[in-house]
Write a protein that holds these residues in place. Structure first.
Motif, mmCIF file in Angstrom:
data_model
loop_
_atom_site.group_PDB
_atom_site.id
_atom_site.type_symbol
_atom_site.label_atom_id
_atom_site.label_comp_id
_atom_site.label_asym_id
_atom_site.label_seq_id
_atom_site.Cartn_x
_atom_site.Cartn_y
_atom_site.Cartn_z
ATOM 1 N N ALA A 1 14.469 -3.041 9.238
ATOM 2 C CA ALA A 1 14.998 -4.400 9.366
ATOM 3 C C ALA A 1 14.135 -5.307 10.227
ATOM 4 O O ALA A 1 14.385 -6.516 10.296
ATOM 5 C CB ALA A 1 16.417 -4.352 9.942
ATOM 6 N N ARG A 2 13.109 -4.759 10.859
ATOM 7 C CA ARG A 2 12.311 -5.571 11.775
ATOM 8 C C ARG A 2 11.502 -6.674 11.105
ATOM 9 O O ARG A 2 11.338 -7.762 11.686
ATOM 10 C CB ARG A 2 11.391 -4.674 12.617
ATOM 11 C CG ARG A 2 12.128 -3.784 13.603
ATOM 12 C CD ARG A 2 13.089 -4.569 14.476
ATOM 13 N NE ARG A 2 12.395 -5.531 15.321
ATOM 14 C CZ ARG A 2 12.875 -6.723 15.656
ATOM 15 N NH1 ARG A 2 14.047 -7.129 15.190
ATOM 16 N NH2 ARG A 2 12.182 -7.532 16.432
ATOM 17 N N PRO A 3 10.973 -6.462 9.883
ATOM 18 C CA PRO A 3 10.267 -7.584 9.248
ATOM 19 C C PRO A 3 11.153 -8.818 9.074
ATOM 20 O O PRO A 3 10.653 -9.943 9.034
ATOM 21 C CB PRO A 3 9.836 -7.011 7.890
ATOM 22 C CG PRO A 3 9.691 -5.553 8.145
ATOM 23 C CD PRO A 3 10.809 -5.214 9.096
ATOM 24 N N ALA A 4 12.456 -8.601 8.949
ATOM 25 C CA ALA A 4 13.400 -9.717 8.838
ATOM 26 C C ALA A 4 13.847 -10.211 10.210
ATOM 27 O O ALA A 4 14.714 -11.093 10.309
ATOM 28 C CB ALA A 4 14.619 -9.300 8.023
ATOM 29 N N LYS A 5 13.278 -9.614 11.264
ATOM 30 C CA LYS A 5 13.605 -9.969 12.640
ATOM 31 C C LYS A 5 15.086 -9.734 12.940
ATOM 32 O O LYS A 5 15.725 -10.504 13.651
ATOM 33 C CB LYS A 5 13.210 -11.424 12.945
ATOM 34 C CG LYS A 5 11.720 -11.687 12.802
ATOM 35 C CD LYS A 5 11.354 -13.122 13.139
ATOM 36 C CE LYS A 5 9.851 -13.343 13.002
ATOM 37 N NZ LYS A 5 9.463 -14.740 13.318
ATOM 38 N N ARG A 6 15.596 -8.622 12.381
ATOM 39 C CA ARG A 6 16.986 -8.261 12.609
ATOM 40 C C ARG A 6 17.062 -6.989 13.449
ATOM 41 O O ARG A 6 16.199 -6.114 13.355
ATOM 42 C CB ARG A 6 17.713 -8.022 11.282
ATOM 43 C CG ARG A 6 17.738 -9.209 10.327
ATOM 44 C CD ARG A 6 18.462 -10.435 10.905
ATOM 45 N NE ARG A 6 19.832 -10.172 11.304
ATOM 46 C CZ ARG A 6 20.882 -10.268 10.493
ATOM 47 N NH1 ARG A 6 20.713 -10.593 9.206
ATOM 48 N NH2 ARG A 6 22.110 -10.056 10.936
ATOM 49 N N LEU A 7 18.108 -6.893 14.238
ATOM 50 C CA LEU A 7 18.411 -5.703 15.012
ATOM 51 C C LEU A 7 19.647 -5.047 14.404
ATOM 52 O O LEU A 7 20.605 -5.736 14.058
ATOM 53 C CB LEU A 7 18.675 -6.044 16.478
ATOM 54 C CG LEU A 7 17.500 -6.680 17.237
ATOM 55 C CD1 LEU A 7 17.953 -7.128 18.629
ATOM 56 C CD2 LEU A 7 16.332 -5.714 17.358
ATOM 57 N N VAL A 8 19.614 -3.736 14.278
ATOM 58 C CA VAL A 8 20.704 -3.009 13.631
ATOM 59 C C VAL A 8 21.558 -2.327 14.699
ATOM 60 O O VAL A 8 21.029 -1.661 15.596
ATOM 61 C CB VAL A 8 20.166 -1.953 12.649
ATOM 62 C CG1 VAL A 8 21.320 -1.230 11.947
ATOM 63 C CG2 VAL A 8 19.246 -2.609 11.617
ATOM 64 N N ARG A 9 22.866 -2.492 14.595
ATOM 65 C CA ARG A 9 23.808 -1.832 15.504
ATOM 66 C C ARG A 9 24.311 -0.569 14.795
ATOM 67 O O ARG A 9 25.109 -0.645 13.863
ATOM 68 C CB ARG A 9 24.993 -2.746 15.825
ATOM 69 C CG ARG A 9 24.610 -4.182 16.162
ATOM 70 C CD ARG A 9 23.704 -4.313 17.371
ATOM 71 N NE ARG A 9 23.349 -5.725 17.578
ATOM 72 C CZ ARG A 9 22.571 -6.153 18.557
ATOM 73 N NH1 ARG A 9 22.059 -5.304 19.425
ATOM 74 N NH2 ARG A 9 22.281 -7.441 18.664
ATOM 75 N N PHE A 10 23.834 0.567 15.234
ATOM 76 C CA PHE A 10 24.162 1.811 14.546
ATOM 77 C C PHE A 10 25.465 2.415 15.049
ATOM 78 O O PHE A 10 25.784 2.369 16.240
ATOM 79 C CB PHE A 10 23.032 2.834 14.726
ATOM 80 C CG PHE A 10 21.861 2.579 13.834
ATOM 81 C CD1 PHE A 10 21.862 3.017 12.513
ATOM 82 C CD2 PHE A 10 20.766 1.872 14.294
ATOM 83 C CE1 PHE A 10 20.796 2.763 11.681
ATOM 84 C CE2 PHE A 10 19.694 1.610 13.468
ATOM 85 C CZ PHE A 10 19.704 2.055 12.150
ATOM 86 N N MET A 11 26.185 3.020 14.116
ATOM 87 C CA MET A 11 27.337 3.841 14.455
ATOM 88 C C MET A 11 26.825 5.256 14.694
ATOM 89 O O MET A 11 26.153 5.833 13.829
ATOM 90 C CB MET A 11 28.358 3.808 13.328
ATOM 91 C CG MET A 11 28.853 2.400 13.012
ATOM 92 S SD MET A 11 30.143 2.345 11.741
ATOM 93 C CE MET A 11 31.554 2.948 12.696
ATOM 94 N N ALA A 12 27.093 5.804 15.870
ATOM 95 C CA ALA A 12 26.554 7.115 16.241
ATOM 96 C C ALA A 12 27.617 7.930 16.966
ATOM 97 O O ALA A 12 28.557 7.371 17.555
ATOM 98 C CB ALA A 12 25.328 6.950 17.139
ATOM 99 N N LYS A 13 27.458 9.238 16.927
ATOM 100 C CA LYS A 13 28.467 10.110 17.536
ATOM 101 C C LYS A 13 28.592 9.845 19.033
ATOM 102 O O LYS A 13 27.614 9.561 19.720
ATOM 103 C CB LYS A 13 28.160 11.569 17.250
ATOM 104 C CG LYS A 13 26.834 12.074 17.767
ATOM 105 C CD LYS A 13 26.634 13.529 17.334
ATOM 106 C CE LYS A 13 25.308 14.080 17.839
ATOM 107 N NZ LYS A 13 25.115 15.485 17.420
#
Length: 237
Positions: free
Chosen positions: A57-69
């Motif tokens: 997602a970085r080329p779109a200058k976006r940060l991803v909020r991941f769901m993690a254990k």
């Protein structure tokens, strides 16, 4: 709100990639929305998949909020970082409790990252998908962004010692066209559409991968149906 932790973490990851001289092959970056919410759904083959899926997602200058254990958030080092990067903890015994904060993030225009298999696939083929990603996309009114990763298992995966000193490993990232939930579409149907699309992306990535094992004992990272040494898929693949 300013991001004080996430950008430095991304920069550190980029430095690690350069040191290892990882050979990236990324296609489909044009499919990542430049703004607005989306559910990024990826296959899961290694412990560093969240890094590489986020990298997509970085080329779109976006940060991803991941769901993690949730256990990752309890670690004294990773916990503060995960919280500062606004990732979303998931208690596997009470997974629905993570649904509300994920939905809130999507409605506020964030990209939320999900691994619908819910665990690493030791066969490196797709396991069954849980319906959470589809349900979140439907309720938030956002698209599903299918992603396939390949090669990440060679760095660190379940049942193998991590090998972060290996250089020149190809890392393939395939991003598909967003899937838009249809009106009144059952979550099970949308989940199946998502799985089929990720399967197509993954199959293409596996078959086009430039590296081949030099010796039979090195074929552990290849799925059985491609002549590799990974265990066969337990269920439908």
């Amino acid at each position: 709100m300013a991001e004080f932790v996430y950008p430095p973490v991304v920069a550190t990851a980029r430095t690690m990639f350069k040191v290892l001289d990882l050979r990236f092959d990324i296609t489909g970056v044009e499919h990542v929305p430049r703004q607005g919410g989306a559910v990024l759904a990826s296959n899961h083959i290694g412990y560093l998949d969240f890094v590489f899926a986020g990298f997509a997602a970085r080329p779109a200058k976006r940060l991803v909020r991941f769901m993690a254990k949730e256990s990752i958030f309890k670690h004294k080092v990773s916990g503060p970082l995960m919280r500062a990067m606004k990732h979303i903890p998931v208690d596997r015994a009470r997974g629905d409790q993570a649904f509300a904060p994920a939905l809130s993030a999507l409605r506020s225009g964030e990209i939320v990252g999900v691994f619908p298999e819910a665990t690493i696939s030791p066969s490196f083929t797709l396991r069954r998908f849980k319906s959470g990603a589809a349900r979140m996309a439907q309720e938030a009114g956002v698209p599903l962004l299918p992603v396939a990763l390949w090669g990440t298992q060679r760095l660190w995966t379940k049942g193998r010692k991590r090998d972060l000193r290996r250089n020149h490993i190809p890392i393939t990232i395939r991003i598909g066209k967003p899937l838009v939930p249809e009106p009144e579409e059952p979550a099970a149907n949308l989940t199946e559409r998502l799985r089929e699309r990720v399967h197509e992306l993954l199959d293409a990535a596996q078959r086009a991968y430039p590296d081949k094992p030099e010796k039979p004992e090195d074929a552990w990272w290849l799925p059985a149906h491609l002549g590799g040494g990974a265990p066969p898929a337990a269920g439908r693949s």
